[in-house]
Design a protein around this motif. Structure first.
Motif, PDB file in Angstrom:
ATOM      1  N   TYR A  96       4.808  -3.616  -8.757  1.00 36.22           N
ATOM      2  CA  TYR A  96       4.677  -2.235  -8.306  1.00 36.22           C
ATOM      3  C   TYR A  96       4.715  -1.315  -9.520  1.00 36.22           C
ATOM      4  O   TYR A  96       5.791  -0.904  -9.986  1.00 36.22           O
ATOM      5  N   THR A 143       2.220   1.821 -11.876  1.00 31.82           N
ATOM      6  CA  THR A 143       1.039   2.666 -11.993  1.00 31.82           C
ATOM      7  C   THR A 143       1.134   3.438 -13.293  1.00 31.82           C
ATOM      8  O   THR A 143       2.229   3.588 -13.879  1.00 31.82           O
ATOM      9  N   ASP A 172       1.568   6.859  -6.829  1.00 29.38           N
ATOM     10  CA  ASP A 172       0.545   7.851  -7.169  1.00 29.38           C
ATOM     11  C   ASP A 172       1.036   9.269  -6.892  1.00 29.38           C
ATOM     12  O   ASP A 172       0.812  10.190  -7.689  1.00 29.38           O
ATOM     13  N   LEU A 173       1.718   9.436  -5.769  1.00 26.60           N
ATOM     14  CA  LEU A 173       2.238  10.757  -5.419  1.00 26.60           C
ATOM     15  C   LEU A 173       3.281  11.222  -6.423  1.00 26.60           C
ATOM     16  O   LEU A 173       3.292  12.382  -6.846  1.00 26.60           O
ATOM     17  N   ARG A 213       0.834  -1.210   0.000  1.00 29.28           N
ATOM     18  CA  ARG A 213       0.000   0.000   0.000  1.00 29.28           C
ATOM     19  C   ARG A 213       0.863   1.253   0.000  1.00 29.28           C
ATOM     20  O   ARG A 213       0.555   2.226  -0.709  1.00 29.28           O
ATOM     21  N   SER A 214       1.937   1.231   0.782  1.00 33.56           N
ATOM     22  CA  SER A 214       2.807   2.407   0.842  1.00 33.56           C
ATOM     23  C   SER A 214       3.489   2.663  -0.500  1.00 33.56           C
ATOM     24  O   SER A 214       3.619   3.811  -0.939  1.00 33.56           O
ATOM     25  N   GLN A 261       6.334   8.213   2.367  1.00 35.34           N
ATOM     26  CA  GLN A 261       5.575   7.051   2.850  1.00 35.34           C
ATOM     27  C   GLN A 261       6.363   6.243   3.873  1.00 35.34           C
ATOM     28  O   GLN A 261       5.911   5.169   4.298  1.00 35.34           O
ATOM     29  N   PHE A 299       2.386   1.802  -3.552  1.00 36.25           N
ATOM     30  CA  PHE A 299       1.422   2.315  -4.528  1.00 36.25           C
ATOM     31  C   PHE A 299       1.025   3.758  -4.204  1.00 36.25           C
ATOM     32  O   PHE A 299       0.794   4.563  -5.124  1.00 36.25           O
ATOM     33  N   ALA A 300       0.951   4.082  -2.919  1.00 38.87           N
ATOM     34  CA  ALA A 300       0.677   5.474  -2.562  1.00 38.87           C
ATOM     35  C   ALA A 300       1.819   6.375  -3.016  1.00 38.87           C
ATOM     36  O   ALA A 300       1.592   7.498  -3.508  1.00 38.87           O
ATOM     37  N   ALA A 301       3.052   5.892  -2.856  1.00 37.56           N
ATOM     38  CA  ALA A 301       4.209   6.674  -3.307  1.00 37.56           C
ATOM     39  C   ALA A 301       4.208   6.819  -4.830  1.00 37.56           C
ATOM     40  O   ALA A 301       4.542   7.890  -5.373  1.00 37.56           O
TER      41      ALA A 301
END
Length: 573
Positions: free
Chosen positions: A276, A278, A50-51, A43-44, A241, A46-48
């Motif tokens: 990993y 996106t 996206d950021l 999760r961390s 993250q 994928f959040a990174a």
């Protein structure tokens, strides 16, 4: 309570089953914790991602917007120097107004006047003013005024520096108007190129920006991304993250066979298979879709490191539990062995006391008869039998009580200089009567040049007597016993060797334990309580010595004891 083999095995089986179940459950819990760590890490990441993508997209939009507005996004260099703004008394003259009308066909009076190397402007009402200047030759641009102004007249001097004097572009923007104008070499060449209403300018600017962004989307993705900026955006996003881990990154066009960008290149295969990823520039309408991909070579070690404290605690507790279980099993086993030995000891003691008690009972009954009383010789013989058997029982009881006292450590050694050879000679002389009566032989080979040591004469005598007695009892019909001595580095070694039944390797570990006797199917065919060798080891250790055993079934036994010259380090207990 006597612990039977069946009961002991049942208890051990239950303990082992409980331990195995505990290990299984703990393994499942550790696996669950590992999965949770992996999910949190995922999760961390994928959040990174996206950021980082949002940052890249916003940066591209900002850069293209700045280009569209004619504001080059580059560092300032030498060439144009601007002095600090100061208030001046000047107004926009009629020539400037006419120039505006002639160029823009507008009746708007521009509140700006350029005279020589100076620019003057008038603020009619309190508002924010920003003036920027751009040199088309060098591509340099700079904001020279960006502040809030009260009503009044202001100006500043333009220093051209090393730039060619082919004219500057100025952008004047306030809360009420925005326009561009060019400053020529001479005042006559100054010209206002556009005057824009703020709302119209905004609409036009948005249209130009959108057009430029659509044009950019048609470029290949590798031309739209700078690897340094991409690396910086990804690194900052991961740190945001809380992920401080080395990584590889790449750009993977969808439905392509290879990466358009990979750093480091050696990890390109791993990047193509990484989960990993996106979408880059997800808001694009015309571009070919591409993915930003990350790969972490040290992910496993990173996750194990995060779980390190928990695993260490679990491992420590499990070791404690395993140790306690193993210790409990060992205690149960030893307790059962001790119980068995105690039972054998009681049986042997009962057997040893049964004969003298029966003898005493018969003798007592005999001396009460009139015919025996009438014969003094028979009466005297029965009295001696009672005394002998009583003495024998008292001796056995004394041995048991003495061993209990010695085990408690409640004894004192009476240390004196003792000749070991003299003790051996006397003991051999006493034992030889029994050995010769069985048709056997006992020989000595006393080679120790220094036989005198510091020790307790009584206990040393008992040690030799016990060893000789065992050698005789556990030998066949014709015992063959050899007693030898020799000096060693730290004392004297005494060896008592026989050719008796021998001791199996499985019994040798416990032969010096209290109450232990080698089982041969009938423990009563050789008299004893299982205290002799236990007493020997206890006293040898008390003298600071050591005892060793070599034996094999059917080949006899060789027991060697080493006694130091100077006795124990601490006299007494």
């Amino acid at each position: 309570m006597t612990l039977s083999k069946k009961r002991v095995r049942l208890v051990v089986a239950l303990i082992v089953t409980a331990l195995a179940g505990l290990l299984f459950v703990q393994t499942i819990l550790i696996r669950t914790a590992w999965d949770a760590k992996e999910q949190a890490f995922r999760r961390s990441v994928f959040a990174a991602l996206d950021l980082a993508v949002k940052k890249l997209e916003a940066g591209e939009a900002m850069a293209e917007s700045i280009k569209t507005m004619g504001m080059p996004h580059m560092p300032w260099q030498a060439g144009v120097n601007v002095v600090t703004t100061s208030r001046v008394d000047s107004t926009i003259d009629d020539r400037s107004a006419r120039l505006v009308r002639s160029v823009c066909d507008s009746s708007i009076i521009v509140p700006v006047r350029i005279q020589g190397d100076s620019l003057f402007y008038t603020v009619a009402s309190p508002q924010h003013v920003m003036i920027s200047m751009f040199d088309p030759d060098s591509g340099l641009s700079r904001t020279v005024v960006d502040t809030f102004r009260e009503p009044g007249r202001y100006g500043f001097k333009i220093e051209r520096g090393n730039s060619r004097a082919s004219g500057y572009m100025f952008r004047y923007e306030s809360d009420t108007s925005v326009f561009l104008f060019r400053a020529g070499v001479t005042p006559q060449t100054n010209a206002v190129v556009s005057i824009v209403d703020p709302d119209q300018q905004k609409r036009a600017l948005v249209q130009r920006v959108l057009t430029q962004m659509l044009t950019v989307e048609l470029k290949p993705v590798e031309q739209r991304i700078d690897s340094v900026e991409l690396d910086s955006a990804v690194g900052q996003a991961l740190k945001a993250q809380g992920i401080n881990l080395g990584y590889a990154y790449g750009v993977y066009p969808v439905r392509a066979d290879n990466l358009s960008l990979a750093a480091p290149g050696a990890l390109a295969p791993q990047l193509m298979n990484s989960e990993y990823r996106t979408r880059l520039f997800p808001q694009d309408l015309l571009s070919r879709p591409s993915d930003l991909v990350l790969y972490f070579p040290g992910r496993q070690a990173y996750l194990w490191k995060q779980m390190g404290p928990m695993l260490a605690a679990v491992g420590l507790f499990m070791l404690v539990i395993v140790f306690c279980f193993a210790y409990a099993i060992r205690v149960i086993s030893r307790q059962r062995q001790f119980t068995t030995r105690m039972t054998d000891f009681i049986n042997n003691m009962t057997h040893e006391f049964k004969t003298p008690i029966a003898t005493v009972a018969l003798a007592s009954e005999a001396i009460s008869r009139a015919d025996v009383v009438a014969e003094p010789e028979r009466l005297s013989r029965f009295n001696r039998m009672i005394q002998d058997e009583t003495t024998r029982m008292r001796t056995q009881v004394d041995k048991i009580l003495q061993m209990a006292v010695l085990e408690e450590g409640d004894y004192d050694l009476n240390l004196t200089e003792v000749d070991v050879h003299a003790i051996i000679a006397k003991a051999v002389e006493n034992t030889a009567l029994h050995v010769h009566a069985r048709g056997g032989s006992i020989t000595t080979d006393l080679k120790a040049e220094r036989p005198v040591i510091l020790g307790d004469r009584v206990h040393l005598t008992n040690i030799v007597h016990n060893l000789l007695d065992n050698a005789n009892k556990y030998s066949p019909a014709q015992p063959t016993i050899t007693v030898s001595t020799r000096n060693v580095a730290d004392g004297i070694e005494v060896s008592i060797k026989d050719k008796g039944v021998g001791i199996a390797a499985s019994d040798q570990k416990a032969i010096f334990d209290k109450y232990y006797r080698v089982s041969n199917g009938n423990v009563h065919d050789v008299k004893g309580f299982g205290l002799g060798l236990s007493y020997v080891k206890l006293m040898v250790t008390a003298h600071g010595g050591r005892i060793d055993l070599e034996s094999a079934p059917g080949e006899g036994t060789d027991i060697r004891i080493v006694l130091p010259f100077d006795g124990p380090k601490e006299s007494g207990k």
